[in-house]
Scaffold this active site. Structure first.
Site, short mmCIF file in Angstrom:
data_model
loop_
_atom_site.label_atom_id
_atom_site.label_comp_id
_atom_site.label_asym_id
_atom_site.label_seq_id
_atom_site.Cartn_x
_atom_site.Cartn_y
_atom_site.Cartn_z
N ASP A 8 0.24 -10.50 -17.20
CA ASP A 8 0.40 -11.41 -18.21
C ASP A 8 -0.32 -12.49 -17.34
O ASP A 8 0.43 -13.22 -16.77
CB ASP A 8 1.87 -11.76 -18.36
CG ASP A 8 2.15 -13.06 -19.52
OD1 ASP A 8 1.24 -13.16 -20.18
OD2 ASP A 8 3.24 -13.66 -19.27
N GLU A 69 -3.23 -8.85 -21.06
CA GLU A 69 -2.93 -9.40 -22.42
C GLU A 69 -4.21 -10.35 -22.78
O GLU A 69 -4.82 -11.06 -22.08
CB GLU A 69 -1.82 -10.52 -22.29
CG GLU A 69 -1.57 -11.26 -23.90
CD GLU A 69 -0.28 -11.98 -23.84
OE1 GLU A 69 -0.28 -13.34 -23.90
OE2 GLU A 69 0.83 -11.52 -23.46
N ASP A 142 7.46 -14.11 -17.77
CA ASP A 142 6.21 -13.49 -17.55
C ASP A 142 6.15 -12.15 -16.67
O ASP A 142 5.23 -11.10 -16.94
CB ASP A 142 5.53 -14.60 -16.46
CG ASP A 142 5.38 -15.98 -16.89
OD1 ASP A 142 4.40 -16.32 -17.63
OD2 ASP A 142 6.55 -16.43 -16.57
#
Length: 196
Positions: A8, A69, A142
């Site tokens: 992330d 991501e 996160d």
């Protein structure tokens, strides 16, 4: 067994999660951390710190794939730029090791782990904890998002393989509701492609 490292991306906090995915789609936690850099540090030093820590994690855990991501434009240009810069570091580190990086949208990840693409962070975190059989929820968000990315990638690529080979997917009694929903969505998507 497939080992996936999920990231992330972020400049201040970069979540990294490593998950093993078995052929029956059972996911097992290997490692999770958040790489942090100070906002007052020069940009190049922040990116170097992220790169160094990520390289160490890649070398330690030897993943088969990397899930990242996908960066979307936001109203806050500074935030999206930092995220994109951190993503570039991830792409470079993975490519240097011959690893393929797959980008997943937030809605794809949410759908994979919760069964619907509009789930909130609390729901994603709760499902990640359940899927990985963790005693406590992964924190901060996160960390949970990085693990969700790894799970999403492992399930998505695992779900596609039998279809490509023309094999049927055998039901497993130990699937979570999210896994059942994901398999149903994959089956529906394949059927709609065949109808075209």
């Amino acid at each position: 067994m497939t080992r996936v490292l999920g990231v992330d991306p972020g400049l201040t906090r970069c979540g990294v999660g490593v998950v093993d995915i078995a052929p029956d789609r059972r996911a097992t936690l290997v490692a999770v951390t958040v790489i942090q850099t100070a906002p007052d540090l020069a940009l190049e030093r922040r990116l170097l710190a992220i790169g160094d820590e990520l390289a160490a994690l890649l070398d330690e855990h030897q993943p088969d794939a990397v899930a990242l991501e996908r960066v979307f434009a936001q109203h806050n240009v500074r935030t999206v730029m930092g995220t994109a810069q951190a993503s570039g570091v991830v792409l470079h580190a993975a490519a240097a090791r011959g690893l393929v990086v797959t980008l997943h949208t937030p809605s794809e990840v949410k759908a994979a782990v919760t069964g619907h693409g509009s789930a909130d962070k609390k729901q994603v975190t709760a499902m990640v904890q359940r899927i990985l059989r963790m005693d406590a929820a992964p924190k901060p968000a996160d960390a949970a998002d990085a693990l969700a990315l790894a799970i999403c990638h492992g399930w998505r690529t695992g779900a596609a393989s039998p279809a490509v080979l023309g094999a049927s997917i055998a039901p497993h009694g130990d699937l979570t509701p999210a896994q059942v929903a994901w398999r149903a969505a994959e089956k529906s998507a394949r059927a709609s492609r065949l109808d075209r």
